[in-house]
Design a protein around this motif. Structure first.
Motif, short mmCIF file in Angstrom:
data_model
loop_
_atom_site.label_atom_id
_atom_site.label_comp_id
_atom_site.label_asym_id
_atom_site.label_seq_id
_atom_site.Cartn_x
_atom_site.Cartn_y
_atom_site.Cartn_z
N ILE A 267 0.84 -1.20 0.00
CA ILE A 267 0.00 0.00 0.00
C ILE A 267 0.88 1.25 0.00
CG2 ILE A 267 -1.71 1.31 1.32
CD1 ILE A 267 -2.63 -1.44 2.47
N LEU A 268 0.56 2.18 -0.91
CA LEU A 268 1.19 3.49 -0.97
C LEU A 268 0.12 4.55 -0.74
CD1 LEU A 268 3.18 2.90 -4.29
CD2 LEU A 268 4.08 2.65 -1.97
N VAL A 269 0.51 5.68 -0.16
CA VAL A 269 -0.45 6.75 0.13
C VAL A 269 0.11 8.08 -0.36
CG1 VAL A 269 -1.64 8.02 1.96
CG2 VAL A 269 -1.41 5.53 2.12
N SER A 270 -0.73 8.83 -1.08
CA SER A 270 -0.31 10.14 -1.58
C SER A 270 -1.55 10.95 -1.96
CB SER A 270 0.64 9.97 -2.76
OG SER A 270 1.41 11.13 -2.97
N GLY A 271 -1.33 12.10 -2.64
CA GLY A 271 -2.45 12.99 -2.91
C GLY A 271 -2.74 13.31 -4.36
N ASP A 272 -1.81 12.99 -5.27
CA ASP A 272 -2.00 13.36 -6.68
C ASP A 272 -2.50 14.80 -6.77
OD1 ASP A 272 -2.19 13.28 -9.44
OD2 ASP A 272 -4.10 12.23 -9.46
N THR A 273 -1.80 15.70 -6.11
CA THR A 273 -2.25 17.08 -5.97
C THR A 273 -1.91 17.84 -7.24
OG1 THR A 273 -1.61 16.80 -3.65
CG2 THR A 273 -2.28 19.00 -4.33
N ALA A 274 -2.88 18.01 -8.14
CA ALA A 274 -2.58 18.49 -9.49
C ALA A 274 -3.49 19.62 -9.94
CB ALA A 274 -2.66 17.33 -10.48
N ARG A 275 -4.08 20.34 -8.99
CA ARG A 275 -4.89 21.53 -9.33
C ARG A 275 -4.47 22.69 -8.43
NH1 ARG A 275 -9.99 20.91 -11.95
NH2 ARG A 275 -10.44 18.74 -12.51
N LYS A 276 -4.51 23.89 -8.97
CA LYS A 276 -4.25 25.06 -8.13
C LYS A 276 -5.14 25.06 -6.90
CE LYS A 276 -2.55 28.58 -11.43
NZ LYS A 276 -2.39 27.89 -12.72
N SER A 277 -6.41 24.69 -7.10
CA SER A 277 -7.37 24.75 -6.01
C SER A 277 -7.11 23.71 -4.92
CB SER A 277 -8.79 24.58 -6.55
OG SER A 277 -8.91 23.39 -7.31
N TYR A 278 -6.24 22.73 -5.19
CA TYR A 278 -5.88 21.76 -4.17
C TYR A 278 -4.74 22.26 -3.27
CZ TYR A 278 -8.38 18.15 -6.92
OH TYR A 278 -9.31 17.40 -7.60
N PHE A 279 -4.03 23.29 -3.73
CA PHE A 279 -2.80 23.72 -3.05
C PHE A 279 -3.03 24.93 -2.17
CE2 PHE A 279 -0.45 21.36 -6.44
CZ PHE A 279 0.44 20.68 -5.63
N LYS A 280 -2.44 24.90 -1.01
CA LYS A 280 -2.53 26.01 -0.06
C LYS A 280 -1.89 27.28 -0.62
CE LYS A 280 -0.78 27.30 4.54
NZ LYS A 280 0.02 26.81 5.70
#
Length: 330
Positions: A267-280
């Motif tokens: 099992i791997l865990v991450s966010g695939d954070t790929a939108r401006k709206s996902y980022f602080k």
């Protein structure tokens, strides 16, 4: 000798440490640029740097940047972020998914792709073995001629479908894997088609313990997860923070179901954070902080309440499993 390949060079697997196993740091996907979808364009290296620093301040040590050639990599900006923060970054050779391939190929890639206008035209006109040679070169010589070498190879398929060109890139990436021994990763649109990908990979004689299948938490089906896990492959739960797709309780339920079945080492865990709206630091979103800062404490609490060794599981998901997944198997 086993190693993990990063933008800073090859490292001992023991040096990888706490890892986000599927993220995007700076990228300008040609398809989304042409469609005018600004939210899907990560074009502010300073904001991305701040996100990586948030991750580092929480104990993060390595990030897998899963941005393939057709998703608009900014290799030099990502390498500068790695250098400035000290975070190990693993780059990605290969391809994403078919619907992106109607986009125009940027001029700086024409020396590799020739005069083809779009990615789809290039892939269609090029043999599997020649596409494999392109992927091999990005692992052995450097991404897009930069000298920063890829540490994994990737392919992708569409929603409930695998097009002929997607099958072609899958086979090319499999052959590049055999040559380089680089770990493999797949994009599964909405978590579908992993089992069909597996059948094609078996035809290419791929040892599935070298594979990680992305976006498994877009398809929260324990039976499906079990079938993938039985092959020995890694399952990437890389949609953490995306409540619009599912509550975290459902992700955690499926993760613990795999643990119950003996698959905790896959099992791997991450966010695939790929939108401006996902980022602080782009648009006030949750950002790279959220997984280590909020999700891990919540997971530990829920796991402990149900009798699991939460500390052991978190170490596996973020340290031990990535260390094995991203190692070149010579």
């Amino acid at each position: 000798m086993s190693f993990i390949r990063t933008f800073k060079g090859d490292i001992n697997p023991e040096e990888l440490g706490v890892t986000y196993s599927h993220e995007h740091i700076v990228c300008r996907p040609p398809y989304w640029v042409e469609m005018g979808q600004d939210d899907l364009i990560l074009d502010n290296p300073e904001a991305s740097l701040k996100e990586v620093l948030d991750f580092k301040e929480l104990g993060g040590e390595s990030i897998v940047d899963a941005t393939a050639v057709d998703y608009g990599r900014d290799i030099r900006s990502v390498a500068e972020i790695s250098n400035e923060t000290g975070i190990n970054i693993i780059g990605t050779a290969g391809f994403n998914k078919g619907f992106l391939w109607s986009a125009k190929i940027p001029d700086h890639l024409k020396s590799v792709t020739g005069e083809y206008g779009t990615y789809g035209q290039w892939i269609d006109a090029t043999s599997i073995d020649k596409l494999a040679d392109f992927v091999i070169s990005e692992v052995e010589n450097g991404l897009e001629g930069t000298g920063f070498k890829a540490g994994q190879v990737k392919f992708g398929t569409g929603y409930n479908s695998i097009s002929p060109l997607e099958e072609k890139t899958l086979r090319a990436v499999a052959r590049a894997h055999h040559h380089t021994k680089a770990p493999m990763h797949s994009h599964t649109e909405a978590g579908t088609m992993a089992l069909e990908q597996i059948q094609l990979l078996k035809e290419e004689n791929v040892d599935l313990s070298s594979m990680s299948f992305g976006h498994m938490d877009r398809n929260l089906d324990p039976f499906y997860h079990n079938k993938v896990a039985e092959t020995g492959a890694f399952l990437s739960f890389d949609g953490i923070s995306k409540i619009k797709y599912a509550p975290e309780s459902e992700r955690i339920r499926c993760i613990l179901d795999l643990v119950d079945k003996g698959f905790e080492d896959q099992i791997l865990v991450s966010g695939d954070t790929a939108r401006k709206s996902y980022f602080k630091h782009y648009d006030h979103g949750l950002g790279f902080y959220n997984i280590l800062g909020n999700w891990v404490p919540r997971f530990k609490e829920e796991a402990k309440q149900n009798g699991y060794d939460a500390e052991k599981l978190v170490r596996k998901f973020f340290i031990d499993n990535p260390k094995r997944c991203f190692t070149f198997k010579k």
